[in-house]
Design a protein around this motif. Structure first.
Motif, mmCIF file in Angstrom:
data_model
loop_
_atom_site.group_PDB
_atom_site.id
_atom_site.type_symbol
_atom_site.label_atom_id
_atom_site.label_comp_id
_atom_site.label_asym_id
_atom_site.label_seq_id
_atom_site.Cartn_x
_atom_site.Cartn_y
_atom_site.Cartn_z
ATOM 1 N N TYR A 18 -6.592 6.023 2.605
ATOM 2 C CA TYR A 18 -7.927 5.426 2.329
ATOM 3 C C TYR A 18 -8.485 4.304 2.934
ATOM 4 N N GLU A 19 -7.510 3.311 2.977
ATOM 5 C CA GLU A 19 -7.867 1.948 3.581
ATOM 6 C C GLU A 19 -8.298 2.143 5.252
ATOM 7 N N LEU A 58 0.936 -1.228 -0.022
ATOM 8 C CA LEU A 58 -0.173 0.175 0.025
ATOM 9 C C LEU A 58 0.770 1.367 -0.003
ATOM 10 N N SER A 85 -1.013 7.253 0.186
ATOM 11 C CA SER A 85 -2.380 7.641 -0.017
ATOM 12 C C SER A 85 -3.583 6.294 -0.224
ATOM 13 N N HIS A 86 -3.039 5.404 -0.528
ATOM 14 C CA HIS A 86 -3.920 4.093 -0.449
ATOM 15 C C HIS A 86 -4.070 3.748 0.930
#
Length: 69
Positions: free
Chosen positions: A57-58, A50, A53-54
């Motif tokens: 989000y998660e 990840l 930024s991902h």
């Protein structure tokens, strides 16, 4: 680094999107993730590193929890 692991609960189960489960694992490499999960009876579909930024989000998901292996 945090990795998202997509998997099926049973090692002999064919991948079906509706039954795919995910978990988050902290490790240095994909190989380390596989080593940590080797004793579990699961069918790993994908291990995804990840990005920041991902990951942010998660973290917004109620289901986000890093596995303690």
């Amino acid at each position: 680094m945090i990795f998202k692991v997509l998997y099926q609960e049973e090692s002999m189960e064919a991948p079906v999107r509706e039954r795919t489960t995910s978990m988050y694992v902290e490790a240095q490499t994909e190989r380390e993730v596989r080593t940590k999960l080797a004793d579990r009876n699961i069918n790993i579909e994908l291990i995804q590193a990840l990005t920041e930024s991902h990951l942010e989000y998660e973290k917004q998901s109620e289901a986000f929890q890093v596995e303690n292996l």
